[in-house]
Design a protein around this motif. Sequence first.
Motif, PDB file in Angstrom:
ATOM      1  N   GLY A  50      32.842  27.857  45.722  1.00  0.00           N
ATOM      2  CA  GLY A  50      33.666  28.431  44.955  1.00  0.00           C
ATOM      3  C   GLY A  50      33.054  29.001  43.672  1.00  0.00           C
ATOM      4  O   GLY A  50      33.434  30.283  42.938  1.00  0.00           O
ATOM      5  N   PHE A  51      32.063  28.081  43.118  1.00  0.00           N
ATOM      6  CA  PHE A  51      31.670  28.549  41.836  1.00  0.00           C
ATOM      7  C   PHE A  51      30.778  29.703  41.913  1.00  0.00           C
ATOM      8  O   PHE A  51      30.738  30.694  41.138  1.00  0.00           O
ATOM      9  CB  PHE A  51      30.943  27.256  41.598  1.00  0.00           C
ATOM     10  CG  PHE A  51      30.138  27.124  40.271  1.00  0.00           C
ATOM     11  CD1 PHE A  51      31.233  27.041  39.108  1.00  0.00           C
ATOM     12  CD2 PHE A  51      29.127  26.833  39.897  1.00  0.00           C
ATOM     13  CE1 PHE A  51      30.765  27.022  37.812  1.00  0.00           C
ATOM     14  CE2 PHE A  51      28.361  26.603  38.642  1.00  0.00           C
ATOM     15  CZ  PHE A  51      29.331  26.867  37.417  1.00  0.00           C
ATOM     16  N   LEU A  52      30.056  29.828  42.908  1.00  0.00           N
ATOM     17  CA  LEU A  52      29.196  31.057  43.323  1.00  0.00           C
ATOM     18  C   LEU A  52      30.001  32.197  43.662  1.00  0.00           C
ATOM     19  O   LEU A  52      29.369  33.384  43.197  1.00  0.00           O
ATOM     20  CB  LEU A  52      28.019  30.696  44.330  1.00  0.00           C
ATOM     21  CG  LEU A  52      27.138  29.441  44.283  1.00  0.00           C
ATOM     22  CD1 LEU A  52      26.184  29.327  45.326  1.00  0.00           C
ATOM     23  CD2 LEU A  52      26.313  29.671  42.685  1.00  0.00           C
ATOM     24  N   LYS A  53      30.980  31.938  44.165  1.00  0.00           N
ATOM     25  CA  LYS A  53      31.829  33.239  44.366  1.00  0.00           C
ATOM     26  C   LYS A  53      32.117  33.951  43.193  1.00  0.00           C
ATOM     27  O   LYS A  53      32.237  35.029  42.976  1.00  0.00           O
ATOM     28  CB  LYS A  53      32.906  32.873  45.402  1.00  0.00           C
ATOM     29  CG  LYS A  53      33.972  33.878  45.604  1.00  0.00           C
ATOM     30  CD  LYS A  53      33.461  35.106  46.337  1.00  0.00           C
ATOM     31  CE  LYS A  53      34.619  35.901  46.768  1.00  0.00           C
ATOM     32  NZ  LYS A  53      33.919  36.974  47.409  1.00  0.00           N
ATOM     33  N   MET A 274      38.917  24.487  42.664  1.00  0.00           N
ATOM     34  CA  MET A 274      38.733  24.121  41.140  1.00  0.00           C
ATOM     35  C   MET A 274      37.600  24.761  40.469  1.00  0.00           C
ATOM     36  O   MET A 274      37.676  25.215  39.390  1.00  0.00           O
ATOM     37  CB  MET A 274      38.393  22.509  41.307  1.00  0.00           C
ATOM     38  CG  MET A 274      39.390  21.622  41.867  1.00  0.00           C
ATOM     39  SD  MET A 274      38.838  19.792  42.064  1.00  0.00           S
ATOM     40  CE  MET A 274      40.110  19.107  43.361  1.00  0.00           C
ATOM     41  N   ALA A 275      36.379  24.879  41.259  1.00  0.00           N
ATOM     42  CA  ALA A 275      35.157  25.260  40.662  1.00  0.00           C
ATOM     43  C   ALA A 275      35.426  26.933  40.540  1.00  0.00           C
ATOM     44  O   ALA A 275      34.891  27.448  39.766  1.00  0.00           O
ATOM     45  CB  ALA A 275      34.191  25.099  41.632  1.00  0.00           C
ATOM     46  N   LEU A 276      36.087  27.775  41.499  1.00  0.00           N
ATOM     47  CA  LEU A 276      36.270  29.050  41.082  1.00  0.00           C
ATOM     48  C   LEU A 276      37.187  29.259  39.951  1.00  0.00           C
ATOM     49  O   LEU A 276      36.771  30.196  39.197  1.00  0.00           O
ATOM     50  CB  LEU A 276      37.202  29.536  42.452  1.00  0.00           C
ATOM     51  CG  LEU A 276      37.352  31.008  42.586  1.00  0.00           C
ATOM     52  CD1 LEU A 276      36.236  32.028  42.939  1.00  0.00           C
ATOM     53  CD2 LEU A 276      38.846  31.367  43.140  1.00  0.00           C
ATOM     54  N   MET A 277      38.334  28.737  39.812  1.00  0.00           N
ATOM     55  CA  MET A 277      38.938  28.619  38.569  1.00  0.00           C
ATOM     56  C   MET A 277      38.193  28.273  37.385  1.00  0.00           C
ATOM     57  O   MET A 277      38.222  28.785  36.204  1.00  0.00           O
ATOM     58  CB  MET A 277      40.363  27.917  38.757  1.00  0.00           C
ATOM     59  CG  MET A 277      41.315  28.445  39.838  1.00  0.00           C
ATOM     60  SD  MET A 277      42.931  27.698  39.693  1.00  0.00           S
ATOM     61  CE  MET A 277      43.493  27.902  38.321  1.00  0.00           C
ATOM     62  N   GLY A 278      37.447  27.253  37.355  1.00  0.00           N
ATOM     63  CA  GLY A 278      36.819  26.803  36.211  1.00  0.00           C
ATOM     64  C   GLY A 278      35.849  27.788  35.631  1.00  0.00           C
ATOM     65  O   GLY A 278      35.554  27.967  34.400  1.00  0.00           O
ATOM     66  N   LEU A 279      34.994  28.332  36.692  1.00  0.00           N
ATOM     67  CA  LEU A 279      34.278  29.343  35.864  1.00  0.00           C
ATOM     68  C   LEU A 279      34.633  30.416  35.418  1.00  0.00           C
ATOM     69  O   LEU A 279      34.152  30.647  34.222  1.00  0.00           O
ATOM     70  CB  LEU A 279      33.077  29.819  37.289  1.00  0.00           C
ATOM     71  CG  LEU A 279      32.012  30.363  36.499  1.00  0.00           C
ATOM     72  CD1 LEU A 279      30.768  30.275  37.439  1.00  0.00           C
ATOM     73  CD2 LEU A 279      32.178  31.956  36.369  1.00  0.00           C
ATOM     74  N   LYS A 280      35.853  30.828  36.054  1.00  0.00           N
ATOM     75  CA  LYS A 280      36.325  32.159  35.510  1.00  0.00           C
ATOM     76  C   LYS A 280      37.069  31.775  34.139  1.00  0.00           C
ATOM     77  O   LYS A 280      37.009  32.254  33.011  1.00  0.00           O
ATOM     78  CB  LYS A 280      37.749  32.585  36.461  1.00  0.00           C
ATOM     79  CG  LYS A 280      37.250  33.227  37.484  1.00  0.00           C
ATOM     80  CD  LYS A 280      38.330  33.623  38.531  1.00  0.00           C
ATOM     81  CE  LYS A 280      37.710  34.482  39.894  1.00  0.00           C
ATOM     82  NZ  LYS A 280      38.777  34.994  40.643  1.00  0.00           N
ATOM     83  N   ALA A 281      37.534  30.594  34.052  1.00  0.00           N
ATOM     84  CA  ALA A 281      38.056  30.076  32.725  1.00  0.00           C
ATOM     85  C   ALA A 281      37.022  30.125  31.659  1.00  0.00           C
ATOM     86  O   ALA A 281      37.129  30.102  30.383  1.00  0.00           O
ATOM     87  CB  ALA A 281      38.700  28.747  32.811  1.00  0.00           C
ATOM     88  N   ALA A 331      36.465  30.528  57.094  1.00  0.00           N
ATOM     89  CA  ALA A 331      36.225  30.918  55.624  1.00  0.00           C
ATOM     90  C   ALA A 331      34.300  30.378  55.744  1.00  0.00           C
ATOM     91  O   ALA A 331      33.700  30.794  54.603  1.00  0.00           O
ATOM     92  CB  ALA A 331      36.525  29.687  54.775  1.00  0.00           C
ATOM     93  N   GLY A 332      33.729  30.155  57.090  1.00  0.00           N
ATOM     94  CA  GLY A 332      32.512  29.496  57.162  1.00  0.00           C
ATOM     95  C   GLY A 332      32.083  28.442  56.516  1.00  0.00           C
ATOM     96  O   GLY A 332      30.979  28.079  56.296  1.00  0.00           O
ATOM     97  N   GLN A 333      33.237  27.473  56.444  1.00  0.00           N
ATOM     98  CA  GLN A 333      32.661  26.307  55.891  1.00  0.00           C
ATOM     99  C   GLN A 333      32.223  25.350  56.690  1.00  0.00           C
ATOM    100  O   GLN A 333      32.327  25.418  58.011  1.00  0.00           O
ATOM    101  CB  GLN A 333      33.979  25.655  55.198  1.00  0.00           C
ATOM    102  CG  GLN A 333      34.437  26.357  53.963  1.00  0.00           C
ATOM    103  CD  GLN A 333      33.582  26.405  52.575  1.00  0.00           C
ATOM    104  OE1 GLN A 333      33.035  25.280  52.450  1.00  0.00           O
ATOM    105  NE2 GLN A 333      33.414  27.444  52.189  1.00  0.00           N
TER     106      GLN A 333
END
Length: 334
Positions: A50-53, A274-281, A331-333
């Motif tokens: 999510g962070f890298l996305k 969590m990580a996706l939203m976190g980086l955008k924030a 999702a490829g997880q």
Amino acid sequence: MSKLSERVIFALLAGVLPLLTGCTRHSKSEHYYLITVNVDLPYWKTAEAGFLKAAFVLGVTAEMLGPKNFDPQAEADELHSIIARKPAGILVSVTNPKLLGPQIDAAVAAGIPVITIDSDAPSSHRLYFIGTNNLQAGRLGGARVAAMLNGKGNVVFFTMPGQPNLDERLKGYKDVFSGFPGIKVVEVFDMKGDAGLAMDKAAEYLGRKGADRIDALVCLQSSAGRDVGESLRRVEANGDPGRLLVTMDTDEATLQLVKDGIIDSTISQKPYTMALMGLKALDDIHHYPVKPLGEDYELDPFAPYPSFIDTGVLLIDKTNVEGVLTRRETAGQE
């Protein structure tokens, strides 16, 4: 060129240039970090995705760092070293508030926005927390255990005392159990971040007989579910069924044990979100900073930030596990 033509061109440029500027405000020189422990766990690999996305979408640089084992001091040291690099922002999962809190405060004092995810340090100057309502997660699991035991039985927990999110989950379970005097919490086992240690202890619990028999095992931490489940599988293969196991999270091995009926249920979190939203924030704060960054916004009704963003929980059992496994595959997880 006529005056009218000049005015038309100027008007077009005035409208287009802000859009172009908005599209190019990011650069690879903007570096964001996610700091945690046990970085090779499936849970954190999902968060990293999510962070890298988010980094890919924004056109910035992102990296997840931290020790490969459960080592809060090493995590604090990693955070300290990252602060010296003056990054655009930091996400951190707090294993030990006493160790991580001062480092978070130092980062914010240096003008680096810090948001906590997964596990919080509310007494620090972090801007806010994105993650699970861990008290709710514990209550959800507690209600399941109480229902499946019909309100009576011996229960043991696998956790790491002192880690805020795990302590909140334990409190949620105990809140529910307080209404069932027939349920006894026999032991809260400190697995010290070692799933193998949890597996060995589970075998010992499962060997208890008579009045000491353990009726339910609860894993409050992600990695324990698979290994405790394997201990339970071996016992049941020898003809001793009837133990309840409730776990956390949705790595493939845990979900397969739910599907097989070894794990009764698992509580799902959303580390990717969590990580996706976190980086955008963090990116938004970096480009539109609020000063002073380290002000206490907790009680401010006009605060620019929330106190907590709840990413949600879900109980997964045999009735819905197939859908989650299918979504993971899509999702490829791993």
